[in-house]
Design a protein around this motif. Structure first.
Motif: not given
Ligand code: C5P
Length: 403
Positions: A89-91, A97-105, A136-139
């Motif tokens: 759920a966190n990922t 949100c388009g976060l990039a605080d880790d390598l996967l993001g 829903a946003t991702l879809r």
């Protein structure tokens, strides 16, 4: 679908991470170059050595490693496909949100490859309004969301939120890759209705026993997956499959040859193409006992009387509508390639189908194997294709005949 692609498998911190190893393995077996990007939390659930051994590549987690090679964007730029499984759920919230605080993001933001996520979490978290909105946003952005399934969760509870099985996630990812390869266009089998039988029939002897065969259903399921990826609408008549049926096909269960004949005849009425990949019993017990056969009643030997089953393929071929293509399979134990071909030619003529897929089976070849080697004959007995490799690549070659 061609193999040898660059696949990034993102693994995040949920207990289903242990199943991600099978996803990595499936891509490696296809011949893909697989790069695992795990979050630190994921590595609490599954060990780095396991993932490195299975992926045959270093596992990256840290945003500040490999800075000189600009790794935070390089992995994403090189990917043909990104699969995040499990997606917590966190990922999912971070992706939305388009976060990039880790390598996967960073990897995901830097990539234009198709993104497939397999959510895994407890039912309450999946049903939470925040998670629903994020999914829903991702879809809407074109992310393919596979599952989650419903069933037993980690604790004593059951419900929605269980990660889909690895085979299903890989099949959905390959379908997304095929669509992306076509530039998002409809596949070459769009609008075609294809009916495929797969697996092996079981002919009941009594309430607890049957006569069966060793067909796993893998080749038929690969055909179904490949046909869906190419835009076809697929009915899969499934006889005792040992592998999961794809989720995006209309599955109709058939136990015995009689069930399979009924299901195929019904589905064939609407079909453009019929593929009989199932191993159908040629004989069934003449009598199905109402009660379990007992040793005490039969003595040291038991003689069974078997009667012939109808030849479903020959029946479907004889009754085919104009324009309908009928494809049969012939699994033979003949080791001599010339004699095998001769058997195939005789069978192609006898069955009256348009194409016959001829393959060698044995104690180790064919049925349970991940690979297959086939020759496809037309109705005149000419070889029109020779294909070998994974069952998926053989499926693609067979479907090429239709386009
Ligand atoms: O005759 P044989 O069993 O080798 O033929 C194999 C092909 O015929 C397969 O396509 C199989 O699905 C089909 N078949 C059938 N009905 C049977 C036996 C085989 O449709 N009773």
């Amino acid at each position: 679908m061609s193999s040898g692609r660059t696949v990034v498998v993102g693994i995040t911190g949920g207990i289903a991470a242990y199943k991600a190893v099978n996803i990595v393995r499936a891509f490696v077996l296809r011949g893909d170059s697989v790069h695992v990007v795990a979050t630190p939390a994921a590595l609490r659930f599954v060990g780095r050595p396991t993932l490195e051994a299975i992926s045959r590549n270093p596992v990256h987690t840290d945003l500040y490693e490999g800075v000189a090679e600009v790794r935070h964007v390089a992995i994403g730029q090189s990917a043909d496909l990104i699969v995040v499984a499990p997606a917590t759920a966190n990922t999912i919230a971070k992706l939305a949100c388009g976060l990039a605080d880790d390598l996967l993001g960073n990897t995901i933001l830097a990539s234009t490859a198709p993104l497939v996520i397999a959510p895994a979490m407890h039912t309450e978290m999946w049903n939470n309004a925040a998670t629903r909105a994020n999914v829903a946003t991702l879809r809407e952005r074109g992310v393919v969301v596979v599952g989650p399934g419903t069933g037993r969760l980690t604790g004593a509870d059951s419900g929605a939120g269980r990660m889909e099985e690895p085979d299903t996630i890989v099949a959905a990812a390959l379908a997304a890759l095929a669509v992306a390869d076509r530039g998002g266009a409809a596949g070459d089998l769009a609008g075609k209705r294809i009916v495929i039988s797969a697996g092996g029939t079981r002919e009941p002897l009594d309430p607890v026993r049957f006569l069966g065969n060793r067909s796993s259903g893998k080749q038929g399921v690969a055909l179904a997956e490949a046909a869906v990826a190419r835009g076809a609408e697929v009915v899969l008549v499934a006889a005792n499959l040992e592998v999961p049926a794809p989720t995006n096909v209309d599955v109709r269960l058939a136990g015995s040859a009689a069930d399979l004949e009924r299901a195929m005849t019904e589905a064939a009425a609407e079909a453009d193409v019929i593929i009989m990949a199932a191993a159908v019993a040629d004989y069934r017990p003449a009598e199905v006992r109402a009660d379990k056969i007992k040793k005490d009643d039969t003595g040291d030997t038991l003689v069974l009387t078997l009667v012939r089953n109808p030849d479903i393929l020959a029946g479907l071929a004889a009754a085919r509508k104009p324009g309908q293509v009928v494809i049969g399979f012939a699994a033979e134990t003949e080791a001599d390639p010339e004699l095998l071909l001769q058997l195939g030619r005789e069978k192609a003529a006898r069955k009256g189908c348009d194409y016959l897929v001829l393959n060698m089976v044995g104690w180790t070849e064919g049925f349970a194997s991940e690979r297959n080697e086939v020759r496809v004959l037309n109705r005149h007995g000419d070889i029109v294709i020779e294909a070998s490799g994974s069952k998926m690549s053989v499926a693609e070659s067979i479907l090429d005949l239709l386009s």
